[in-house]
Enzyme design. Structure first.
Site, PDB file in Angstrom:
ATOM      1  N   GLY A   7       0.806  -1.215   0.000  1.00  0.00           N
ATOM      2  CA  GLY A   7       0.000   0.000   0.000  1.00  0.00           C
ATOM      3  C   GLY A   7       0.834   1.258   0.000  1.00  0.00           C
ATOM      4  O   GLY A   7       0.403   2.296   0.498  1.00  0.00           O
ATOM      5  N   GLY A   8       2.054   1.171  -0.553  1.00  0.00           N
ATOM      6  CA  GLY A   8       2.886   2.366  -0.667  1.00  0.00           C
ATOM      7  C   GLY A   8       3.360   2.928   0.654  1.00  0.00           C
ATOM      8  O   GLY A   8       3.765   4.086   0.724  1.00  0.00           O
ATOM      9  N   SER A  36       4.485  -5.709  -2.721  1.00  0.00           N
ATOM     10  CA  SER A  36       4.772  -4.294  -2.950  1.00  0.00           C
ATOM     11  C   SER A  36       5.550  -3.699  -1.769  1.00  0.00           C
ATOM     12  O   SER A  36       6.643  -4.150  -1.465  1.00  0.00           O
ATOM     13  CB  SER A  36       3.470  -3.544  -3.230  1.00  0.00           C
ATOM     14  OG  SER A  36       3.713  -2.272  -3.781  1.00  0.00           O
TER      15      SER A  36
END
Length: 571
Positions: free
Chosen positions: A137-138, A215
């Site tokens: 989620g960055g 991610s």
């Protein structure tokens, strides 16, 4: 019929007068006693395909609330409690500004009390392999609720999904004792330590733990592999890294933490001439809503200047946290990091499409989308600045254009015709190149235990545009960043019911990922034997309707533009 005889005989003295309904039958809620901590009451769900009963504990506090003087600091392990805590329902996620805007003042209370984890198990008396999933989620969004267990728990594993502090609450830093940075990394580390101490109470084997992330979550695990505090081999024995690497410094490292913290503080009203101590006091006392609002402004308004120029949601290098004395990349160059570690890692085919959404948004704001001269003369340098790859030699730009771009389209100044090339450029620079480098480094030390893939399957559903306005974006996401997760976690609800073809892919994905977690070898019936990544660029597995073996991962750097060109030639 749900079989609970073993559970009831072992923990019957702890069962309270509360019940859940599973498959139409009312049964006692599961109760677990954690030695030295206390007792927990969970609830039930069912696996997606076989309907197996899953016992779930959805809001286990593994750290004390990181509020007040604990804000920005390393977490404090949770204290023992009296009685039976009800963790049958999900706790709050780490606050995300996009969600906070929709909340009432009452709902905004205690939003920082978010450090918890979920445990999912089919057999509390077992000793099953454990998967600890760190969401992406960055570094500023995501939650445990987005990663439910109904697919993975078809297999005999225990799943743990921690929530860690996000954005400024988890990553802000001035590199001092007051705001040391890497609080979220310390949260993650504490979650792994919690698993070692307590997972046996949930039927998990603390000696067989796989760290799995996607991610930003993959980047955090990868960074921990190079951290001095991550060299404890008991924390986890295998890693699965989907679409992320700690070697991606451009988007994972805060290169100017004090400057970025000052910018966030000034946006909230702190005096520009304030001393560092005054800035820190201001940030410590600032309400969480305003802090995250100003962080969000800092992030989105700063991105056009380059993703390496923003912070408050990135890893801190150096400072008193002691977690990352150097960047993971520099530690790799020195030969550091975990050795002899089984790794499964890879990418999705069109990784760059999510990045290109932001690029188009920026160019639209700058009124450059229809500017032919910009495309012809300034586009490559502008993209290099935003994506934070530099070209001091003036050689990288023409080499990139030669390798990735349709030069005729550049001459014509037609940005839309360059979309496939731009997806490749964004995907390669942000994700693919560093994932490849991680696999190469791991294979150097563990050539028979490193497995790499490209997820190429395009099913009925996509996460492209989920929580993002793409109404004016002139392209679809293809096999989008996050789309592989559709087949490992039934989320979002709109994609939780898979058609027959998608279900077959999901079952094979679950087989591959869980078999690797169980014994370090990914395998599934009907899938070719997955060869180890033991050469410079391969071999690796293509995950699609028809699984196949690739030999040169460099092909993935240009896959979008090559397929677009082949499609055009058939018209």
């Amino acid at each position: 019929m749900v079989h609970l005889s073993k559970f009831l005989s072992r923990f019957g003295r702890l069962v309270q007068r509360s019940h859940s309904t599973v498959a139409g039958s009312e049964i006692p809620n599961p109760i677990v006693h954690i030695p030295g901590q206390g007792s927990l009451k969970g609830s039930y769900t069912q696996s997606a395909w076989s309907g197996a009963t899953i016992q779930q504990f959805l809001n286990i506090r593994y750290a004390e609330p990181p509020t007040g003087e604990r804000r920005f600091k390393a977490p404090v392990p949770a204290e023992p409690w009296e009685g039976v805590l009800d963790v049958s329902k999900r706790g709050r996620a780490s606050p995300f500004y996009g969600d906070l805007k929709k909340m009432t003042p009452e709902e905004l209370k205690d939003i920082e009390d978010c450090v918890s984890l979920c445990v999912y198990s089919k057999d509390l008396s077992g000793k099953k392999p454990v998967i600890v999933y760190i969401h992406g989620g960055g570094f500023y969004s995501g939650s445990a609720a987005q990663h439910p267990p109904e697919y993975l728990l078809e297999k005999d594993v225990v799943l743990v999904v921690p929530q860690y502090r996000l954005s400024a609450l988890g990553f802000l830093s001035t590199k001092t004792e007051n705001i040391p940075g890497n609080a979220a990394m310390a949260d993650m580390l504490l979650a792994f330590q919690w698993v070692q101490k307590y997972i046996s109470s949930f039927g998990g084997d603390p000696e067989n733990v796989t760290a799995f992330g996607q991610s930003a979550g993959a980047a955090m695990i990868s960074a921990l592999m190079f951290s001095p505090v991550g060299q404890d081999e008991s924390l986890f024995g295998k890693v699965i890294l989907n679409s992320g690497s700690g070697l991606a410094s451009s988007w994972s490292v805060d290169f100017n933490p004090e400057r970025n913290a000052r910018d966030i503080a000034q946006r909230a009203g702190c005096d520009k001439g304030a001393s560092l101590a005054e800035v820190e006091k201001f940030l410590m006392q600032l309400d969480a809503y305003t802090l995250l609002k100003c962080f969000s402004q800092h992030m989105w308004q700063g991105t056009p200047k380059g993703i390496n120029n923003i912070g408050g949601h990135r890893l801190t290098i150096g400072g008193p946290s002691g977690i990352l004395p150097h960047t993971p990349y520099s530690m790799m160059q020195r030969g550091g990091g975990r050795k002899n570690l089984p790794m499964l890692t890879g990418v999705v085919k069109n990784e760059g499409s999510f990045v290109l959404v932001d690029i188009f948004t920026i160019l639209a704001h700058l009124k450059l989308l229809g500017d032919k001269e910009f495309v012809q003369h300034d586009m490559m340098e502008t993209l290099g600045r935003i994506l934070a790859y530099t070209d001091h030699s003036n050689a990288l730009e023409p080499l990139t254009a030669m390798a990735l771009f349709d030069t005729e389209a550049i001459r014509a100044g037609d940005l839309k015709k360059l979309i496939p090339n731009l997806i490749d450029l964004c995907g390669t620079t942000i994700i693919k190149a560093t994932v490849l480098r991680s696999a190469q480094y791991n294979s150097r030390h563990s050539p028979d235990k490193t497995f790499m893939y490209s997820f190429d399957y395009k099913g009925e559903h996509t996460r492209f545009g989920y929580n993002t306005d793409i109404s004016r974006i002139p392209f679809d996401g293809g096999v989008h960043h996050h789309n592989d997760l559709l087949y490992l976690f039934p989320y979002p609800k709109s994609a939780a019911k898979l058609n027959e073809a998608d279900t077959e892919i999901a079952k094979k994905m679950v087989d591959l990922w869980t078999s690797f977690a169980i014994d370090g070898v990914p395998k599934s019936e009907g899938v070719p034997v997955w060869p180890a990544f033991n050469q410079v660029y391969g071999p690796y597995l293509h995950i699609d309707k028809q699984f196949s073996i690739g030999n040169n991962f460099l092909d993935e750097f240009t896959v979008t533009s090559r397929e677009a060109k082949a499609k055009a030639s058939k018209k």
